[in-house]
Motif scaffolding. Sequence first.
Motif, PDB file in Angstrom:
ATOM      1  N   ALA A 116      63.698  17.713  57.302  1.00  0.00           N
ATOM      2  CA  ALA A 116      62.991  18.150  58.653  1.00  0.00           C
ATOM      3  C   ALA A 116      64.445  19.287  59.319  1.00  0.00           C
ATOM      4  O   ALA A 116      64.432  20.410  59.562  1.00  0.00           O
ATOM      5  CB  ALA A 116      62.783  17.248  59.729  1.00  0.00           C
ATOM      6  N   ASP A 117      65.476  18.874  59.162  1.00  0.00           N
ATOM      7  CA  ASP A 117      66.779  19.531  59.484  1.00  0.00           C
ATOM      8  C   ASP A 117      67.239  20.560  58.651  1.00  0.00           C
ATOM      9  O   ASP A 117      67.504  21.663  59.086  1.00  0.00           O
ATOM     10  CB  ASP A 117      67.817  18.457  59.593  1.00  0.00           C
ATOM     11  N   ASP A 121      63.410  25.837  59.684  1.00  0.00           N
ATOM     12  CA  ASP A 121      62.968  27.240  59.655  1.00  0.00           C
ATOM     13  C   ASP A 121      61.879  27.683  58.597  1.00  0.00           C
ATOM     14  O   ASP A 121      60.958  28.091  59.059  1.00  0.00           O
ATOM     15  CB  ASP A 121      64.152  28.104  59.148  1.00  0.00           C
ATOM     16  N   ASP A 122      61.777  26.961  57.452  1.00  0.00           N
ATOM     17  CA  ASP A 122      60.689  27.231  56.380  1.00  0.00           C
ATOM     18  C   ASP A 122      59.307  26.323  57.090  1.00  0.00           C
ATOM     19  O   ASP A 122      58.533  27.012  56.920  1.00  0.00           O
ATOM     20  CB  ASP A 122      61.123  26.416  54.922  1.00  0.00           C
ATOM     21  N   LEU A 123      59.576  25.035  57.448  1.00  0.00           N
ATOM     22  CA  LEU A 123      58.454  24.370  57.866  1.00  0.00           C
ATOM     23  C   LEU A 123      58.031  24.983  59.167  1.00  0.00           C
ATOM     24  O   LEU A 123      56.684  24.913  59.407  1.00  0.00           O
ATOM     25  CB  LEU A 123      58.734  22.735  58.127  1.00  0.00           C
ATOM     26  N   ARG A 124      58.892  25.608  60.074  1.00  0.00           N
ATOM     27  CA  ARG A 124      58.421  26.056  61.558  1.00  0.00           C
ATOM     28  C   ARG A 124      57.442  27.361  61.061  1.00  0.00           C
ATOM     29  O   ARG A 124      56.519  27.721  61.655  1.00  0.00           O
ATOM     30  CB  ARG A 124      59.419  26.219  62.275  1.00  0.00           C
ATOM     31  N   ASN A 126      56.041  28.349  58.191  1.00  0.00           N
ATOM     32  CA  ASN A 126      54.966  28.133  57.416  1.00  0.00           C
ATOM     33  C   ASN A 126      54.471  26.611  57.285  1.00  0.00           C
ATOM     34  O   ASN A 126      54.576  26.001  56.612  1.00  0.00           O
ATOM     35  CB  ASN A 126      55.240  28.473  55.755  1.00  0.00           C
ATOM     36  N   HIS A 127      54.063  26.225  58.245  1.00  0.00           N
ATOM     37  CA  HIS A 127      53.487  25.032  58.680  1.00  0.00           C
ATOM     38  C   HIS A 127      52.434  24.412  57.751  1.00  0.00           C
ATOM     39  O   HIS A 127      51.974  23.018  57.574  1.00  0.00           O
ATOM     40  CB  HIS A 127      53.295  24.494  60.021  1.00  0.00           C
ATOM     41  N   GLU A 128      51.610  25.505  57.176  1.00  0.00           N
ATOM     42  CA  GLU A 128      50.628  25.155  56.198  1.00  0.00           C
ATOM     43  C   GLU A 128      51.123  24.901  54.779  1.00  0.00           C
ATOM     44  O   GLU A 128      50.434  25.058  53.895  1.00  0.00           O
ATOM     45  CB  GLU A 128      49.514  26.251  56.353  1.00  0.00           C
ATOM     46  N   ILE A 129      52.309  25.125  54.455  1.00  0.00           N
ATOM     47  CA  ILE A 129      53.060  25.199  53.129  1.00  0.00           C
ATOM     48  C   ILE A 129      52.483  23.818  52.628  1.00  0.00           C
ATOM     49  O   ILE A 129      52.226  22.557  53.045  1.00  0.00           O
ATOM     50  CB  ILE A 129      54.556  25.113  53.129  1.00  0.00           C
ATOM     51  N   LYS A 130      52.011  23.751  50.946  1.00  0.00           N
ATOM     52  CA  LYS A 130      51.447  22.924  50.677  1.00  0.00           C
ATOM     53  C   LYS A 130      52.540  21.662  50.018  1.00  0.00           C
ATOM     54  O   LYS A 130      53.709  22.118  49.920  1.00  0.00           O
ATOM     55  CB  LYS A 130      50.637  23.357  49.103  1.00  0.00           C
ATOM     56  N   ALA A 154      58.376  14.849  57.292  1.00  0.00           N
ATOM     57  CA  ALA A 154      59.254  16.090  57.546  1.00  0.00           C
ATOM     58  C   ALA A 154      58.457  17.172  58.241  1.00  0.00           C
ATOM     59  O   ALA A 154      58.913  17.615  59.197  1.00  0.00           O
ATOM     60  CB  ALA A 154      59.773  16.581  56.315  1.00  0.00           C
ATOM     61  N   LYS A 155      57.138  17.581  57.982  1.00  0.00           N
ATOM     62  CA  LYS A 155      56.306  18.474  58.547  1.00  0.00           C
ATOM     63  C   LYS A 155      55.912  17.885  59.820  1.00  0.00           C
ATOM     64  O   LYS A 155      55.974  18.642  60.728  1.00  0.00           O
ATOM     65  CB  LYS A 155      55.270  18.775  57.625  1.00  0.00           C
ATOM     66  N   HIS A 156      55.566  16.769  59.778  1.00  0.00           N
ATOM     67  CA  HIS A 156      55.132  16.102  61.195  1.00  0.00           C
ATOM     68  C   HIS A 156      56.608  16.338  62.301  1.00  0.00           C
ATOM     69  O   HIS A 156      56.427  16.367  63.426  1.00  0.00           O
ATOM     70  CB  HIS A 156      54.798  14.721  61.061  1.00  0.00           C
TER      71      HIS A 156
END
Length: 413
Positions: A116-117, A121-124, A126-130, A154-156
């Motif tokens: 998550a750390d 930026d990537d997960l924020r 593109n929160h739909e990333i597979k 991590a996405k959560h």
Amino acid sequence: MEAEDILNSDVEGEQYEESNEATGMKNHVLSVGLKFSTPQLFKKAMVRWNVLIGHAITYIKNENKKITAKCKQDCGWRIHASPIGNTSTFQIKSFISEHKCGRVHENGHVNSKFLADEYLDDLRDNHEIKVKSMKRKVRKDLNVDISRWQVCRAKHNVKKLVEGDIEKQYALVRDYCATVLDHNTRSCFKIQNAKANNRGTQPRFLRLYARDGNDNLFPLAIAVVESECKQTWSRFLLQLLNDMGSVQERGWVFISDRQKGLVETINELMPGVEHIYCIRHMYANFKLKYKGKELKDLFWKVASTASKNEWQYYINEIKKADPSTVAENGDEGPCAFKWLMNANPQNWAMSHFSPRAKCDILVNNMNESWSNYIIDASDIHIISMLEWIRKALMIRFQVKKKWYAKASGKAWS
């Protein structure tokens, strides 16, 4: 100054570099003398440094006043840091920086918190990333294997960090409403809570109604409900009518997709009001039973003609194209004509619209556009969702205002 001298010294020394959490946490090169504002930041930098070079570490000492770590493979890599004087500033006092063991592909430090750390930026963005895509990215970047559950957690964690904890957001709903009313006094908010199951427990949020106070050609009201049913439509429309006034006197026209419970609710609360069904949605149901291009063309003609004579002609053509069958007991079976007439033509045929209604819209594209417009807000927490919609509308209104200002020609009187 040698490592051993720093190890036994509490002198900060101006010649030593200070870490910068805002700009340097992902670019640290660990070295003797490097200073960190807290022990937590030191551990974060130390763990990341080892993950990037492909090694796992373990702690010998992990205390507020002393942190010592070594390579998990016991290859000789070792680091020690402690505070400078009585401050919270941590400084690397001794460091054997070379690993003599091989790279590892399973690293316990690469957990959901680390991911998550590292990939905030990537997960924020593109929160739909597979999950598979995220696993491949981590494998490529860090040469470490992770589980699908680590990615999900991590996405959560990123979602909670970016949007705020869901329970905390519900606790702020009343404050949020009060803030809006403070800045726009003609707006209206209504909050309904579900009854608590047990005594002493907090009431649970159920519904929210929010009406814009500007009375312009904008979305007038927003409701957050638990489900789409007759009860929620009834509560929403009752509040909307209370804010808008008598719809019969003003000649309001409603258009809908005939959502579950809505038709009955409108008939009960606003008898005689002009209510138009979206023909596109109506045809989607019609064609499930009555197929073929001939019936399709006749359906659209009978719905869109403004002449009652033409309407009668096309409805007779529908009777011919799909004649009803007669059962042995003499009852007529289902047919396209009967299906259409089960819905009052005043609700779907332009030729039967009331002359006092200044609207001849047949399809509810506005609703589809609105649904698509706010789709990105549909899966985020309530305060974040309301703020997303509010900001999106403000931007949209400003863009439209500038566009209208550039228009030229004669104005409608």
